[in-house]
Scaffold this active site. Structure first.
Site, PDB file in Angstrom:
ATOM      1  N   VAL A 161       0.809  -1.349   0.030  1.00  0.00           N
ATOM      2  CA  VAL A 161      -0.161   0.027   0.088  1.00  0.00           C
ATOM      3  C   VAL A 161       0.813   1.175   0.101  1.00  0.00           C
ATOM      4  CG1 VAL A 161      -1.915   1.064   1.238  1.00  0.00           C
ATOM      5  CG2 VAL A 161      -1.786  -1.156   1.300  1.00  0.00           C
ATOM      6  N   CYS A 162       0.770   2.092  -0.869  1.00  0.00           N
ATOM      7  CA  CYS A 162       1.054   3.550  -0.864  1.00  0.00           C
ATOM      8  C   CYS A 162       0.038   4.472  -1.378  1.00  0.00           C
ATOM      9  CB  CYS A 162       2.630   3.811  -1.526  1.00  0.00           C
ATOM     10  SG  CYS A 162       2.302   3.572  -3.526  1.00  0.00           S
ATOM     11  N   SER A 163       0.710   5.872  -1.432  1.00  0.00           N
ATOM     12  CA  SER A 163      -0.555   6.655  -2.125  1.00  0.00           C
ATOM     13  C   SER A 163      -1.382   6.498  -3.449  1.00  0.00           C
ATOM     14  CB  SER A 163       0.235   8.039  -2.051  1.00  0.00           C
ATOM     15  OG  SER A 163      -0.766   9.270  -2.270  1.00  0.00           O
TER      16      SER A 163
ATOM     17  N   SER B 212      -3.913   3.830  -1.478  1.00  0.00           N
ATOM     18  CA  SER B 212      -4.323   3.553   0.025  1.00  0.00           C
ATOM     19  C   SER B 212      -5.962   3.617  -0.076  1.00  0.00           C
ATOM     20  CB  SER B 212      -4.044   4.709   0.914  1.00  0.00           C
ATOM     21  OG  SER B 212      -4.355   5.983   0.503  1.00  0.00           O
TER      22      SER B 212
END
Lengths: 446, 101
Positions: free
Chosen positions: B8-10, B40
């Protein structure tokens, strides 16, 4: 400095978590990123096709004829833009309701649709008379209706999305949603479940709009001047949008972003969850001005940061990558090699965590200073008319130089990015040398 | 059975850099895993098909929120993340799986 940074991390991390994890903030951000962004980017492409970056004052020749035709056909060519990016509030409303409903483990799609229906009701004045008779849809201009579904309606759209999702949650908790016997097929029973909340949402929106139109519109009520809730709310909040489009606001925003990145937190992500509605307002106003044949004037928008400040990623770290590649410290050179390709597409996590810049007392200073100086230069260049204001929002991965050209439709945007890169390089260089020296001493000491 | 590792990142951009190197590492180690990168906002959509979450350091403030879904979750160490160290990330994912919640 070390202590300061770790203190900042200890304080900023929980605050950030609070802001970002707030379910409403999360829903609004998800709405912009998940539901509206595709429409914004697609609309931007249509906008470039409708108003292509051709130099002014073309006369004669085939290019001149194309340019004349484009100007003449502009109202028609704007239609695909107007029905995608132009309806940004419509998509955001869906996204907010959908995301919040999912958070409550409800059916996001259905709640999102319900919110869209509710927002449509808010975008028409209710209770207006013409020649003494109450009038309906046909008396209202389509233009004004669609305007409300664009930037004008953003605040009401977000509130509607939240309101409709909360209404559904309330009814579900109280058992006030019609339940069909288990024998009824799921699709049928679900549409019945929508009835009570949809009736309440649309019905109360209608009554609220009736009250708002008749209370706040100029008297006597007339379809041409009657106000809708989105227009009324925007008029009350326009000071906020105006304040967001100033140099102090731009500097404050970049400072917050960079302070967060200094401790390795995604600053753009956090700031955008608050600032996105304001950015979109400014960008949409620009396009409206452009469509009317005027000069765009609203500077602080999403591309102002993503295209002209975050060169190679947040912190304008692209010049730093080239310094890394030429470094004699193998640890830094290795990071440079990994970081180069992502950096060309404005992704700089390898730099931030590899060098690292995050929690690095030496590099925290240029990380703050370079973007601040760049943002100031850019704001002044655009404010003085030296460089056109951005009117297009390219995807954030658009490489430097290309992005600067696309966002404002002018080679001057590219030149500005070049100047910014040089300035950022000059600011980073001494600190980079200092850090390099420290690392090689460290290595020699071992 | 394939275990699902979700990064998970932006926007799912910077984590996608890590996916390939993790897949290579998995092949070398003979680990049966499926790896993907998401933004996310997609977390609630993928919970049902996830066995372990690995969170990018720049969005580490999401840890508590994501852990609340009742699945093993951890933050990737900065330098391993920066250098797309697939072996380290895979090791972290597998040991989180072993520990459970």
């Amino acid at each position: 400095m070390d202590k300061l940074l770790s203190f900042m991390e200890r304080t900023l991390l929980p605050v950030t978590a609070k802001i970002v994890e707030n379910r409403y903030m999360q829903a609004i951000r998800n709405a912009f990123i998940g539901s509206a962004l595709p429409m914004i980017i697609v609309g931007s492409i249509f906008l470039i096709l409708a108003i292509p970056p051709l130099p002014d004052g073309l006369h004669g020749g085939w290019l001149g004829r194309v340019s004349e035709w484009l100007t003449e056909a502009r109202p028609m060519l704007m239609i695909p833009y107007q029905l995608t990016f132009g309806l940004v509030a419509f998509w955001v409303c869906y996204g907010v309701a959908e995301s919040l409903a999912k958070h409550y483990k409800m059916d996001g799609g259905r709640v999102g649709l319900m919110a869209m229906a509710t927002l449509l009701v808010f975008c028409l004045p209710v209770g207006v008379r013409q020649h003494g008779h109450l009038v309906g849809l046909s008396a209202i201009s389509l233009d004004r209706f669609l305007d409300d579904l664009g930037a004008v309606g953003l605040f009401v759209a977000m509130l509607t999305g939240i309101g409709v999702a909360e209404l559904n949650r309330f009814l579900l908790r109280r058992g006030l949603i019609l339940k069909m016997p288990p024998a009824v097929p799921q699709n049928v029973s679900r549409s019945f479940e929508m009835m009570v909340p949809a009736f309440l949402a649309v019905g109360s929106a209608f009554l609220l709009e009736w009250w708002a139109t008749t209370t706040w519109s100029p008297q006597p009520l007339d379809p041409a001047t009657a106000l809708t809730l989105p227009q009324i709310v925007m008029a009350k909040l326009s000071f906020l949008v105006q304040a967001s489009d100033t140099l102090p606001s731009a500097i404050l925003q970049i400072w917050l972003m960079m302070l967060l990145w200094a401790v390795g937190i995604h600053g753009m992500n956090v700031v955008s969850s608050v600032a996105y509605p304001l950015w979109q307002n400014n960008l949409s106003s620009n396009i409206a001005e452009l469509g009317a044949g005027e000069q765009a004037t609203h500077i602080v928008s999403e591309p102002f940061f993503h295209m002209y400040a975050h060169l190679g990623g947040s912190g304008a770290t692209l010049p730093l990558v080239f310094m890394l590649l030429r470094s004699h410290v193998s640890q830094l050179k290795q990071v440079g090699r990994v970081a180069l390709v992502p950096a060309l597409f404005n992704i700089n996590e390898p730099v931030v965590f590899g060098v690292p810049i995050a929690l690095n007392p030496i590099l925290a200073l240029p990380l703050l200073a370079a973007p601040t100086v760049i943002v100031t230069i850019n704001f002044l260049a655009m404010h003085s008319g030296l460089v056109p204001v951005p009117t297009v929002q390219p995807p954030l991965t658009m490489p430097v130089f290309l992005g600067g050209f696309l966002a404002d439709g002018s080679w001057r945007g590219t030149v500005l990015q070049g100047v910014d890169l040089a300035v950022a390089g000059l600011i980073y260089y001494p600190f980079f040398k200092l850090y390099e020296k420290k690392l090689s001493h460290f290595a020699a000491g071992e | 059975m394939n275990r699902n590792i979700v990064l998970v990142c932006s926007f799912g951009l910077s984590t996608s850099l890590l996916v390939n190197s993790m897949e290579t590492a998995a092949k070398e180690a003979g680990a049966q895993v499926r790896i993907r990168a998401i933004g996310s906002n997609e977390v609630p959509d993928v919970v049902d098909e996830t066995d372990v979450f690995l969170i990018a350091p720049q969005v580490r403030y999401l840890l508590n929120g994501i852990a609340a879904h009742g699945l093993p979750a951890g933050v990737i160490e900065g330098r391993a993340y920066a250098l797309a160290d697939g072996r380290a990330a895979l090791h972290q994912a597998l040991s989180l799986l072993e520990q459970g919640v």
